[in-house]
Design a protein around this motif. Structure first.
Motif, PDB file in Angstrom:
ATOM      1  N   GLU A 102     -30.965   5.108  22.851  1.00  0.00           N
ATOM      2  CA  GLU A 102     -32.283   5.644  22.551  1.00  0.00           C
ATOM      3  C   GLU A 102     -33.040   5.836  23.861  1.00  0.00           C
ATOM      4  O   GLU A 102     -32.641   5.306  24.897  1.00  0.00           O
ATOM      5  CB  GLU A 102     -33.045   4.739  21.580  1.00  0.00           C
ATOM      6  N   PRO A 103     -34.123   6.605  23.847  1.00  0.00           N
ATOM      7  CA  PRO A 103     -34.871   6.860  25.082  1.00  0.00           C
ATOM      8  C   PRO A 103     -35.570   5.592  25.576  1.00  0.00           C
ATOM      9  O   PRO A 103     -36.360   4.978  24.851  1.00  0.00           O
ATOM     10  CB  PRO A 103     -35.901   7.916  24.684  1.00  0.00           C
ATOM     11  N   LEU A 104     -35.256   5.204  26.812  1.00  0.00           N
ATOM     12  CA  LEU A 104     -35.826   4.003  27.419  1.00  0.00           C
ATOM     13  C   LEU A 104     -36.423   4.333  28.779  1.00  0.00           C
ATOM     14  O   LEU A 104     -36.188   5.408  29.330  1.00  0.00           O
ATOM     15  CB  LEU A 104     -34.748   2.937  27.619  1.00  0.00           C
ATOM     16  N   THR A 150     -37.820   4.908  35.622  1.00  0.00           N
ATOM     17  CA  THR A 150     -36.749   5.890  35.464  1.00  0.00           C
ATOM     18  C   THR A 150     -36.402   6.048  33.987  1.00  0.00           C
ATOM     19  O   THR A 150     -35.959   5.092  33.352  1.00  0.00           O
ATOM     20  CB  THR A 150     -35.480   5.433  36.225  1.00  0.00           C
ATOM     21  N   PRO A 151     -36.594   7.258  33.433  1.00  0.00           N
ATOM     22  CA  PRO A 151     -36.175   7.481  32.038  1.00  0.00           C
ATOM     23  C   PRO A 151     -34.653   7.507  31.930  1.00  0.00           C
ATOM     24  O   PRO A 151     -33.962   7.982  32.837  1.00  0.00           O
ATOM     25  CB  PRO A 151     -36.754   8.858  31.703  1.00  0.00           C
ATOM     26  N   LEU A 152     -34.117   6.990  30.830  1.00  0.00           N
ATOM     27  CA  LEU A 152     -32.684   7.015  30.564  1.00  0.00           C
ATOM     28  C   LEU A 152     -32.436   6.818  29.088  1.00  0.00           C
ATOM     29  O   LEU A 152     -33.358   6.515  28.337  1.00  0.00           O
ATOM     30  CB  LEU A 152     -31.960   5.930  31.379  1.00  0.00           C
ATOM     31  N   ARG A 153     -31.201   6.994  28.674  1.00  0.00           N
ATOM     32  CA  ARG A 153     -30.787   6.718  27.285  1.00  0.00           C
ATOM     33  C   ARG A 153     -29.765   5.594  27.338  1.00  0.00           C
ATOM     34  O   ARG A 153     -28.769   5.687  28.054  1.00  0.00           O
ATOM     35  CB  ARG A 153     -30.175   7.953  26.637  1.00  0.00           C
ATOM     36  N   ALA A 154     -30.023   4.553  26.549  1.00  0.00           N
ATOM     37  CA  ALA A 154     -29.129   3.396  26.506  1.00  0.00           C
ATOM     38  C   ALA A 154     -29.461   2.580  25.259  1.00  0.00           C
ATOM     39  O   ALA A 154     -30.532   2.755  24.666  1.00  0.00           O
ATOM     40  CB  ALA A 154     -29.310   2.539  27.762  1.00  0.00           C
ATOM     41  N   PRO A 155     -28.569   1.665  24.865  1.00  0.00           N
ATOM     42  CA  PRO A 155     -28.909   0.745  23.771  1.00  0.00           C
ATOM     43  C   PRO A 155     -30.066  -0.159  24.193  1.00  0.00           C
ATOM     44  O   PRO A 155     -30.183  -0.517  25.366  1.00  0.00           O
ATOM     45  CB  PRO A 155     -27.635  -0.074  23.576  1.00  0.00           C
ATOM     46  N   PHE A 156     -30.919  -0.524  23.240  1.00  0.00           N
ATOM     47  CA  PHE A 156     -32.076  -1.373  23.534  1.00  0.00           C
ATOM     48  C   PHE A 156     -31.983  -2.663  22.750  1.00  0.00           C
ATOM     49  O   PHE A 156     -31.990  -2.660  21.519  1.00  0.00           O
ATOM     50  CB  PHE A 156     -33.367  -0.631  23.175  1.00  0.00           C
ATOM     51  N   SER A 157     -31.880  -3.763  23.474  1.00  0.00           N
ATOM     52  CA  SER A 157     -31.869  -5.097  22.877  1.00  0.00           C
ATOM     53  C   SER A 157     -32.826  -5.973  23.666  1.00  0.00           C
ATOM     54  O   SER A 157     -32.428  -6.681  24.592  1.00  0.00           O
ATOM     55  CB  SER A 157     -30.456  -5.694  22.895  1.00  0.00           C
ATOM     56  N   PRO A 158     -34.121  -5.920  23.321  1.00  0.00           N
ATOM     57  CA  PRO A 158     -35.115  -6.685  24.075  1.00  0.00           C
ATOM     58  C   PRO A 158     -35.050  -8.178  23.786  1.00  0.00           C
ATOM     59  O   PRO A 158     -34.342  -8.620  22.881  1.00  0.00           O
ATOM     60  CB  PRO A 158     -36.430  -6.097  23.587  1.00  0.00           C
ATOM     61  N   ASP A 194     -30.782   2.274  16.072  1.00  0.00           N
ATOM     62  CA  ASP A 194     -31.689   2.005  17.181  1.00  0.00           C
ATOM     63  C   ASP A 194     -32.444   0.709  16.915  1.00  0.00           C
ATOM     64  O   ASP A 194     -32.256   0.060  15.872  1.00  0.00           O
ATOM     65  CB  ASP A 194     -32.615   3.196  17.439  1.00  0.00           C
ATOM     66  N   PHE A 195     -33.314   0.319  17.854  1.00  0.00           N
ATOM     67  CA  PHE A 195     -34.038  -0.949  17.763  1.00  0.00           C
ATOM     68  C   PHE A 195     -34.820  -1.059  16.455  1.00  0.00           C
ATOM     69  O   PHE A 195     -34.740  -2.067  15.757  1.00  0.00           O
ATOM     70  CB  PHE A 195     -34.961  -1.102  18.978  1.00  0.00           C
ATOM     71  N   GLU A 196     -35.577  -0.026  16.111  1.00  0.00           N
ATOM     72  CA  GLU A 196     -36.348  -0.061  14.866  1.00  0.00           C
ATOM     73  C   GLU A 196     -35.431  -0.084  13.651  1.00  0.00           C
ATOM     74  O   GLU A 196     -35.710  -0.768  12.674  1.00  0.00           O
ATOM     75  CB  GLU A 196     -37.311   1.123  14.790  1.00  0.00           C
ATOM     76  N   GLY A 197     -34.342   0.659  13.695  1.00  0.00           N
ATOM     77  CA  GLY A 197     -33.404   0.713  12.576  1.00  0.00           C
ATOM     78  C   GLY A 197     -32.673  -0.588  12.324  1.00  0.00           C
ATOM     79  O   GLY A 197     -32.157  -0.818  11.232  1.00  0.00           O
ATOM     80  N   ARG A 198     -32.625  -1.466  13.342  1.00  0.00           N
ATOM     81  CA  ARG A 198     -31.946  -2.762  13.184  1.00  0.00           C
ATOM     82  C   ARG A 198     -32.847  -3.832  12.570  1.00  0.00           C
ATOM     83  O   ARG A 198     -32.431  -4.967  12.399  1.00  0.00           O
ATOM     84  CB  ARG A 198     -31.377  -3.229  14.524  1.00  0.00           C
ATOM     85  N   LEU A 199     -34.057  -3.477  12.209  1.00  0.00           N
ATOM     86  CA  LEU A 199     -34.943  -4.374  11.462  1.00  0.00           C
ATOM     87  C   LEU A 199     -34.963  -3.854  10.036  1.00  0.00           C
ATOM     88  O   LEU A 199     -35.557  -2.815   9.743  1.00  0.00           O
ATOM     89  CB  LEU A 199     -36.360  -4.364  12.052  1.00  0.00           C
TER      90      LEU A 199
END
Length: 165
Positions: free
Chosen positions: A75-77, A126-134, A25-30
């Motif tokens: 992840e939850p977005l 709208t809540p959803l689950r998807a990859p997060f790359s801000p 996830d986003f945090e895990g990629r740091l």
């Protein structure tokens, strides 16, 4: 579990054709140092010279020369749409919240306080689950590190503060 060894470097965009993959996830990629388990059950130790923000499609390069692809995990977005996206994006940024920006929608990690604020500002959330790359910030690849940008600029350091209107 097969020991794949150490990864001491990253190849940007080098994940295609890799021998295995890790989904983070986003945090895990740091990361700088961490033991990871691949999708095929292999184990590797990431031991990078400095904390690094990995992106979907990057590769961790093992001492053997093999590569392990990095994938952005679902992840939850929150998907944010509405008639005034620049204004909504400003309020998100004012809270130092990572945000993925597209032409007609924004994405942030799921946060009920921010969701309520955005709804009050007229957004459809709208809540959803998807990859997060801000967005990675103004100074190049990766994410913005830290918060210190000098001075008292009137919004404090609470990412869940109410809007200043």
């Amino acid at each position: 579990m097969a020991d794949l060894g150490r990864a001491q470097s990253v190849e940007r965009g080098g994940g295609e054709g890799a021998s295995d993959r890790v989904s983070l996830d986003f945090e895990g990629r740091l990361l700088r140092r961490r033991r990871l388990v691949t999708e095929n059950g292999g184990s590797l130790v990431v031991d990078l010279p400095e904390t690094t923000s990995l992106e979907d499609g990057d590769a961790l390069v093992l001492e053997s020369g093999a590569r392990v692809a990095v994938a952005a995990a679902d992840e939850p977005l929150l998907q944010i749409t509405g008639p005034n996206l620049p204004r909504l994006a400003w309020h998100i940024g004012n809270r130092h919240t990572p945000c993925r920006i597209e032409r007609d929608r924004l994405f942030i990690r799921n946060d009920h306080v921010l969701a309520d604020m955005l709804r009050q500002l007229g957004a459809e959330v709208t809540p959803l689950r998807a990859p997060f790359s801000p967005e990675g910030g103004a100074y190049g690849h990766g994410r913005t590190m830290g918060h210190d940008h000098g001075g008292d600029h009137g919004h404090g350091h609470n990412p869940h503060a109410t809007p200043h209107e």
